[in-house]
Write an enzyme that holds these catalytic residues in place. Sequence first.
Site, short mmCIF file in Angstrom:
data_model
loop_
_atom_site.label_atom_id
_atom_site.label_comp_id
_atom_site.label_asym_id
_atom_site.label_seq_id
_atom_site.Cartn_x
_atom_site.Cartn_y
_atom_site.Cartn_z
N GLU A 56 -3.37 17.67 12.80
CA GLU A 56 -3.63 18.85 13.65
C GLU A 56 -4.32 19.92 12.80
O GLU A 56 -4.03 20.08 11.62
CB GLU A 56 -2.30 19.38 14.19
CG GLU A 56 -2.43 20.21 15.44
CD GLU A 56 -2.23 19.41 16.71
OE1 GLU A 56 -2.21 20.03 17.79
OE2 GLU A 56 -2.10 18.18 16.63
N CYS B 18 -6.36 18.90 18.07
CA CYS B 18 -5.72 17.62 17.74
C CYS B 18 -6.76 16.56 17.40
O CYS B 18 -6.42 15.40 17.17
CB CYS B 18 -4.84 17.14 18.90
SG CYS B 18 -5.74 16.88 20.45
#
Length: 373
Positions: A365, A331
């Site tokens: 992501e 992330c």
Amino acid sequence: MNCIYFGKCASCTLYDKSYEEQLQYKVNIEKQRFKDLTNIEFDVIKSQDKNFRNRAEFRIWKNFKDKEAITINYAMNDFDKNTLEIKSCEIVSEDISKLMPKLLDELQKDETLKYKLFACEFLNSTKGDTLITLIYHKKLEDEWISKAKLLEKKLNIKIIGRSRKQKVVLSKDYIEEELKINNKNFFFEYKEGGFTQPNSHVNIKMIEWVLDKLEVSNKDLCELYCGGGNFTIPLSTKFKNVLATEISKTSIKSALKNCQLNSISNIDFIRMSSEEFVEALEEKREFRRLKDIDLKSYNFSTIFVDPPRAGLDETTRKLVSDFEKIIYISCNPETLHRDLIELTKTHKIDNFALFDQFSYTKHIESAVVLNKF
């Protein structure tokens, strides 16, 4: 996007671009970031351009007259960190979007429910199951419980009340989810307070992308930072056995429950940090949590990691580099790049994907598959 708050509400930081423009902007940044490590083509997985968030949090803003709150509204910060009152939000799921004005209207009509209400959190599944957490600066008494139960029934939702050192669950503290992944249905319970992926559509695409990069194996999978089993459970269909670690008690309980819901028996979940897991593997410490698990019985070929924004610590990075195949979900591209500098000394990047989990923000992501030289 037609949101009337677009460019004002600070939750969407890339407000000056269309969906395609903001996505390409982020893709270009990441291609530039990782060009020293790989020149392979990135897979880019798009989000829906609106109604994509299944999780949202709003402050409650009160307008006062004669020292009494007469109206309440949802609120976010603007770009100057001032309060911006809002009535709607186009990035939340359709279920949450439809519920927001109905809930606000009911809260507004009842002094007990709105008094000292501070914030409101929404958690919603693709099945339409919705959990609302109402957060207060007061103790929640019997009158609140009685009225909140009526509201729960009227709106066909689940409600949890929270205040300092108090959590009131009126019916259930989770929502039920069903994800169709590569034409197979998987079942989950998402608990209030536990981590869940906020964009269900992209979450499914992420899991499918990983599965498509794996052959069925007669060896075992090791997973670190497994959460509630979001990846673990679908990935277990590709391996003989899975050993998954997670430090959060709430997430481990959810993972065990989700295994039961899917009738899966080849996963062992253990509650420990990645650093503790390394100590256990190296037999530096004994853990009572492992009394029923024989670590030496596993024949690992692949490790799957989905760490927090800080990425991998040095000890965990060394462990990861010992596996034949590494699947790394990130992330935070900055810490991913840092970790890949070390991991590419022993492994080759074979696949790289970007997932637009957080549309209209600078966040994205990433997923990388690496194989040992």
